[in-house]
Design a protein around this motif. Structure first.
Motif, PDB file in Angstrom:
ATOM      1  N   GLU A  53       0.856  -1.186   0.000  1.00  0.00           N
ATOM      2  CA  GLU A  53       0.000   0.000   0.000  1.00  0.00           C
ATOM      3  C   GLU A  53       0.890   1.234   0.000  1.00  0.00           C
ATOM      4  O   GLU A  53       1.724   1.406   0.893  1.00  0.00           O
ATOM      5  CB  GLU A  53      -0.928  -0.001   1.216  1.00  0.00           C
ATOM      6  CG  GLU A  53      -1.907   1.162   1.210  1.00  0.00           C
ATOM      7  CD  GLU A  53      -2.999   0.991   2.260  1.00  0.00           C
ATOM      8  OE1 GLU A  53      -3.944   0.237   2.008  1.00  0.00           O
ATOM      9  OE2 GLU A  53      -2.883   1.620   3.331  1.00  0.00           O
ATOM     10  N   SER A  55       1.227   5.542  -0.462  1.00  0.00           N
ATOM     11  CA  SER A  55       0.511   6.812  -0.336  1.00  0.00           C
ATOM     12  C   SER A  55       1.313   7.900  -1.025  1.00  0.00           C
ATOM     13  O   SER A  55       2.460   8.156  -0.652  1.00  0.00           O
ATOM     14  CB  SER A  55       0.292   7.162   1.138  1.00  0.00           C
ATOM     15  OG  SER A  55      -0.410   8.380   1.262  1.00  0.00           O
ATOM     16  N   ASN A  56       0.712   8.495  -2.042  1.00  0.00           N
ATOM     17  CA  ASN A  56       1.360   9.578  -2.784  1.00  0.00           C
ATOM     18  C   ASN A  56       2.778   9.195  -3.223  1.00  0.00           C
ATOM     19  O   ASN A  56       3.743   9.913  -2.951  1.00  0.00           O
ATOM     20  CB  ASN A  56       1.397  10.839  -1.919  1.00  0.00           C
ATOM     21  CG  ASN A  56       1.734  12.082  -2.721  1.00  0.00           C
ATOM     22  OD1 ASN A  56       1.536  12.124  -3.928  1.00  0.00           O
ATOM     23  ND2 ASN A  56       2.266  13.090  -2.051  1.00  0.00           N
ATOM     24  N   ARG A  81      -2.770   4.993  -2.748  1.00  0.00           N
ATOM     25  CA  ARG A  81      -3.639   6.059  -2.232  1.00  0.00           C
ATOM     26  C   ARG A  81      -3.142   7.403  -2.759  1.00  0.00           C
ATOM     27  O   ARG A  81      -1.955   7.589  -2.992  1.00  0.00           O
ATOM     28  CB  ARG A  81      -3.629   6.072  -0.706  1.00  0.00           C
ATOM     29  CG  ARG A  81      -4.033   4.757  -0.042  1.00  0.00           C
ATOM     30  CD  ARG A  81      -5.472   4.381  -0.315  1.00  0.00           C
ATOM     31  NE  ARG A  81      -5.918   3.282   0.518  1.00  0.00           N
ATOM     32  CZ  ARG A  81      -6.683   3.411   1.599  1.00  0.00           C
ATOM     33  NH1 ARG A  81      -7.085   4.610   1.965  1.00  0.00           N
ATOM     34  NH2 ARG A  81      -7.044   2.366   2.296  1.00  0.00           N
ATOM     35  N   ASP A  82      -4.059   8.351  -2.896  1.00  0.00           N
ATOM     36  CA  ASP A  82      -3.700   9.710  -3.331  1.00  0.00           C
ATOM     37  C   ASP A  82      -2.935   9.703  -4.652  1.00  0.00           C
ATOM     38  O   ASP A  82      -1.903  10.365  -4.799  1.00  0.00           O
ATOM     39  CB  ASP A  82      -2.872  10.428  -2.259  1.00  0.00           C
ATOM     40  CG  ASP A  82      -3.591  10.513  -0.933  1.00  0.00           C
ATOM     41  OD1 ASP A  82      -4.790  10.813  -0.949  1.00  0.00           O
ATOM     42  OD2 ASP A  82      -2.954  10.285   0.107  1.00  0.00           O
ATOM     43  N   GLN A 259     -10.310   9.384   9.655  1.00  0.00           N
ATOM     44  CA  GLN A 259      -9.677   9.376   8.337  1.00  0.00           C
ATOM     45  C   GLN A 259      -8.844  10.637   8.096  1.00  0.00           C
ATOM     46  O   GLN A 259      -8.339  10.844   6.991  1.00  0.00           O
ATOM     47  CB  GLN A 259     -10.742   9.239   7.261  1.00  0.00           C
ATOM     48  CG  GLN A 259     -11.513   7.927   7.331  1.00  0.00           C
ATOM     49  CD  GLN A 259     -12.663   7.866   6.340  1.00  0.00           C
ATOM     50  OE1 GLN A 259     -12.744   8.669   5.417  1.00  0.00           O
ATOM     51  NE2 GLN A 259     -13.549   6.903   6.535  1.00  0.00           N
TER      52      GLN A 259
END
Length: 336
Positions: A53, A55-56, A81-82, A259
């Motif tokens: 996973e 993120s960005n 994500r993102d 969140q």
């Protein structure tokens, strides 16, 4: 390829593409569909060698993870994500040499000028899925259908009222329906009175004052306002239902904060909107009641409602004990 709405559910269960872009203003729906896609690969989520996973991430990081081999065997899943515009070049390279892994890119709302969105909608080997809130005109039917799927029926006027007071965004809607199912209990039916008492604003009566005091940790004010509410003729069952309503809205807001949203942002998304005079009180509640604590409070309130309907239990005292216990918990949280 832009996937039609009618084909989304089947695709989420058995994706036939290695690259998927989920995008749209409904962040809850984007995340839910991303998780559904990850779960479509058996065992991947529980295997650190098969699930990553990000993120960005940088373009190079995405390429490295998407093309990495599975050390223990089995299909890998890369969940991003993102997702953002700089990843477009990396995604374009992956279309020319499709990875063995399932690569899921989750983005916010992308305009028609977005290069990332344009590539996903036009290039072969990529599926683009737009995630929008449910249209207000369809919301009553959606609420009715989803409750029915869980064995709960809802009156037509109750579904219409709920649709007017709930967001069409997937995250808040799903949580609200969970609470309604829990509230329906063994009766498995929801009337307008049930739904409106659970979701409506508590108002400025002594009942509302008692609940506000309890959820902000003021024991003396809780006891005083509760006594006044009883003198005014409020029943314990009615009081507990207002408490359930307030806790239900707090749960939705607390979930938003979990969140990453601020208390102010979470409160701004509450429906019905919080009356301006109560906003400082509600913000204090949100600081004192994180998601897990709110869920525990909901269980206590539901137990109180059952107890108040039981003939051999003194309902006034049980209701008072429940509110004072919540006030004590909030006061302790405020001291930490």
């Amino acid at each position: 390829m832009k996937l039609e709405a009618s084909r989304v559910e089947a695709f989420l269960k058995a994706p036939n593409a290695r690259l998927v872009l989920l995008h749209g203003p409904d962040a809850g729906l984007v995340a839910e569909r991303g998780l559904a896609l990850a779960r479509s690969v058996p065992g991947a989520l529980n295997d650190p060698f098969r699930f990553a996973e990000l993120s960005n991430p940088s373009p190079d990081t995405l390429l490295a993870e998407a093309t990495a081999a599975s050390l223990g065997g089995g299909e890998r899943v890369v969940r991003v994500r993102d997702a953002h515009e700089p990843l477009t070049k990396s995604l374009e390279l992956l279309t020319k040499s499709p990875p063995d892994a399932l690569v899921i890119l989750e983005a916010g709302e992308l305009t028609a000028k977005s290069k990332l969105r344009s590539l996903a909608e036009k290039a072969p080997g990529i599926v683009s899925i737009a995630c929008y809130a449910i249209d207000a005109g369809r919301l009553p039917q959606v609420i009715t259908a989803r409750l029915r799927a869980q064995g709960v029926s809802i009156d037509q006027d109750a579904a219409a009222w709920a649709a007017q007071n709930l967001s069409g965004e997937e995250g808040p809607l799903g949580q609200a329906l969970e609470i309604l199912v829990l509230y329906a209990g063994a009766e498995k039916r929801l009337s307008l009175a049930d739904v409106s008492s659970l979701l409506a604003d508590g108002g400025e009566t002594s009942v509302g004052d008692a609940i506000d005091a309890a959820l902000t940790g003021d024991l003396a004010a809780t006891d005083k306002a509760l006594s006044l509410a009883y003198e005014e003729g409020a029943s314990p069952v009615a009081l507990v239902r207002v408490l359930l309503s307030e806790l239900a809205k707090l749960r939705l807001a607390a979930s938003t904060m979990a969140q990453g949203a601020s208390a102010q942002e979470a409160m701004a998304g509450m429906r019905p909107p919080v009356f301006f005079k109560r906003q400082p009180v509600v913000q204090k509640m949100l600081r004192l009641w994180p998601l897990r604590a709110v869920e525990q409070a909901l269980q206590a309130a539901l137990a109180a409602e059952v107890a108040c309907k039981t003939t051999h239990i003194p309902d006034d005292d049980y209701c008072r004990q429940t509110l004072l216990a919540l006030a004590s918990r909030a006061r302790s949280a405020g001291r930490q």
